[in-house]
Design a protein around this motif. Structure first.
Motif, PDB file in Angstrom:
ATOM      1  N   ASP A 139       0.822  -1.152  -0.109  1.00 45.35           N
ATOM      2  CA  ASP A 139       0.147  -0.210   0.054  1.00 45.35           C
ATOM      3  C   ASP A 139       0.646   1.308   0.014  1.00 45.35           C
ATOM      4  O   ASP A 139       0.440   2.342   0.194  1.00 45.35           O
ATOM      5  N   SER A 140       2.117   1.061  -0.101  1.00 47.48           N
ATOM      6  CA  SER A 140       2.968   2.336   0.122  1.00 47.48           C
ATOM      7  C   SER A 140       4.051   2.302  -1.053  1.00 47.48           C
ATOM      8  O   SER A 140       4.350   1.316  -1.393  1.00 47.48           O
ATOM      9  N   TRP A 141       4.413   3.387  -1.530  1.00 45.97           N
ATOM     10  CA  TRP A 141       5.806   3.532  -2.324  1.00 45.97           C
ATOM     11  C   TRP A 141       7.048   3.705  -1.430  1.00 45.97           C
ATOM     12  O   TRP A 141       6.917   4.395  -0.450  1.00 45.97           O
ATOM     13  N   ARG A 210       8.565   6.058   3.299  1.00 46.51           N
ATOM     14  CA  ARG A 210       7.000   5.637   2.703  1.00 46.51           C
ATOM     15  C   ARG A 210       6.306   6.875   2.446  1.00 46.51           C
ATOM     16  O   ARG A 210       6.132   7.609   3.137  1.00 46.51           O
ATOM     17  N   PRO A 212       1.919   6.838   0.998  1.00 44.20           N
ATOM     18  CA  PRO A 212       0.792   6.204   0.854  1.00 44.20           C
ATOM     19  C   PRO A 212       0.644   6.144  -0.904  1.00 44.20           C
ATOM     20  O   PRO A 212       0.980   6.972  -1.501  1.00 44.20           O
ATOM     21  N   ARG A 213       0.094   4.708  -0.992  1.00 47.64           N
ATOM     22  CA  ARG A 213      -0.040   4.509  -2.528  1.00 47.64           C
ATOM     23  C   ARG A 213      -0.634   5.656  -3.445  1.00 47.64           C
ATOM     24  O   ARG A 213      -0.204   5.837  -4.499  1.00 47.64           O
ATOM     25  N   ASN A 215      -0.998   8.854  -2.988  1.00 46.45           N
ATOM     26  CA  ASN A 215      -0.299  10.004  -2.928  1.00 46.45           C
ATOM     27  C   ASN A 215       0.481  10.530  -4.230  1.00 46.45           C
ATOM     28  O   ASN A 215       1.552  11.174  -4.229  1.00 46.45           O
TER      29      ASN A 215
END
Ligand SMILES: Cc1cc2nc3c(=O)[nH]c(=O)nc-3n(C[C@H](O)[C@H](O)[C@H](O)COP(=O)(O)OP(=O)(O)OC[C@H]3O[C@@H](n4cnc5c(N)ncnc54)[C@H](O)[C@@H]3O)c2cc1C
Length: 419
Positions: A139-141, A210, A212-213, A215
């Protein structure tokens, strides 16, 4: 909420409607954030924006009109800073509706401040050659890399970050534009000390940071387009102006003044960076050389350059008011600002002679002249160097052949790079 003003509204009607609204809603004792919430709800925050995002769908010229009217009425508008000036218009232009809903309001109320994480040790003018990487993990970069020269990163809540998400395509195509939360263990900010003794910039080290995916501002891999929007607004706002809030008592005004003090502390040397042409006449008089024919010629030349540049800026403002987006004309203004700053530093040096180098008590203009000499070089670098502006003018406005770019069409992984 729907608002009365329409596209057809002229300046007088807008002024009248705003005045009435301020009289009904403004109270000096209100908390600044509560006041701005009301501005947002009424669509007076950025009147040229759509109603859904805190505006009234008015023409572009209404923004400046409303901002200055709010001050004239003794009230307060949206905050100053790169959140309002750079991040917000970029999010509005390229962000998803969900991001616009989530990110724009905290910028316009002053709840969140932003910085710009673009430049890297190996990618400044050649920003598209950046090598900070972002990889999707659940769920994150996850971001790794280093940024540099990042103004105000030491007290920002959020960052405009450009990072590489695809190394297999040419350099402009593999970049993604993110909204990065700054307060997290993977973000380390180190302040840099400048030769003029200030510390406005930072290095920012990103280690497994991190994001959020969702953003992502614009599409994954299409970040260059959004970055160009930010850069165009940056050229437009290279001259930072502090709002002249009323000195009257009251909670909202006190909070707004404190917010501006805090913000402009970072930029306290920026007037010097612009060369202080406004001080040359006073400087020549106080040094007793205002009658010197060479000094007079130099001053006249400088003021002529400055006026011509102001009028060019007026023309660009009028074009924007008529609906044009900021474009290559920003490069002309930026180049003119560099030329004026350098010329002004020359004139101050001519007046003060060797004294121009002295700081401290008894120095010319209380040390301002020395600070001018040390700060003016920054004018022709920040927001794109003079050479880069000339390339833009040559290619985009004059239609001259583009410079040779050998790394443009090959996968970025195959490009030889610094660092
Ligand atoms: C006051 C200030 C504030 C800044 N704030 C920020 C910020 O908030 N966030 C951020 O990300 N960055 C910021 N920067 C960084 C700024 O954007 C970069 O310094 C700038 O883009 C130049 O990059 P560079 O320093 O790597 O120089 P380089 O790109 O390495 O350039 C070195 C020299 O080569 C010349 N050159 C490079 N390419 C070409 C070309 N194609 N044609 C002709 N000449 C060329 C340049 O003009 C320059 O003279 C700031 C810089 C300053 C001075």
């Amino acid at each position: 909420m729907t608002h009365q003003a329409t596209d057809a509204a002229g300046p007088d009607q807008i002024r009248a409607e705003l005045t009435e609204w301020v009289q009904q809603h403004w109270s000096p004792d209100i908390a600044l954030r509560d006041w701005r919430e009301q501005l947002l709800q009424a669509g007076w925050a950025v009147p040229s924006w759509p109603q859904r995002w805190h505006g009234r769908g008015l023409p572009g010229w209404a923004d400046e009109l409303v901002a200055s009217e709010l001050i004239r009425l003794g009230a307060v508008g949206v905050p100053v800073g790169s959140g309002t000036w750079l991040a917000a218009p970029t999010i509005l232009a390229h962000g998803s509706d969900e991001l616009r809903d989530r990110l724009l309001a905290p910028i316009l109320t002053g709840e969140q401040t932003w910085c710009q994480l673009f430049s890297e040790p190996g990618a400044g003018s050649d920003l598209a050659g950046l090598s900070t990487s972002a990889v999707l993990d659940g769920d994150s970069w996850v971001v790794n890399g280093q940024k540099v020269w990042n103004t105000s990163a030491h007290h920002a809540d959020m960052a405009m970050l450009v990072a590489r998400t695809d190394w297999s395509v040419p350099k402009h195509q593999g970049i993604t534009y993110f909204a990065l939360p700054m307060h997290q263990p993977g973000v380390e900010v180190r302040q840099l000390r400048q030769m003029n003794f200030h510390a406005s910039f930072n290095e920012v080290f990103l280690t497994e940071a991190r994001i959020p995916r969702d953003n992502v501002i614009g599409e994954v891999g299409q970040g260059w387009k959004a970055a160009l929007t930010t850069l165009a607004y940056e050229r437009r706002f290279s001259a930072l102006r502090r709002p002249s809030y009323s000195p009257a008592p009251g909670r909202a005004l006190a909070e707004a003044r404190a917010e501006a003090d805090d913000h402009f502390a970072t930029y306290s040397w920026y007037p010097q960076r612009a060369g202080r042409p406004d001080l040359v006449i006073e400087h020549a008089r106080s040094a007793g050389v205002a009658g010197d024919p060479l000094v007079r010629q130099a001053i006249a030349r400088l003021i002529t350059m400055q006026r011509a540049s102001e009028w060019t800026a007026e023309r660009a403002r009028a074009a924007r008011a008529a609906g044009a987006r900021p474009g290559a004309e920003g490069s002309i203004g930026k180049l003119a600002a560099s030329n004026i700053a350098r010329e002004s530093a020359k004139v101050h040096s001519m007046i003060a002679a060797a004294g121009a180098l002295i700081t401290g008590p008894g120095s010319p203009l209380h040390g301002i002249v020395a600070e001018v000499l040390m700060s003016v070089p920054g004018q022709s670098i920040a927001g794109g160097t003079d050479e880069i502006q000339k390339n833009i003018v040559a290619e985009k406005m004059l239609g001259l052949p583009p410079e040779i770019r050998v790394d443009r069409d090959v996968p970025f992984s195959q490009v030889r790079r610094r660092g």
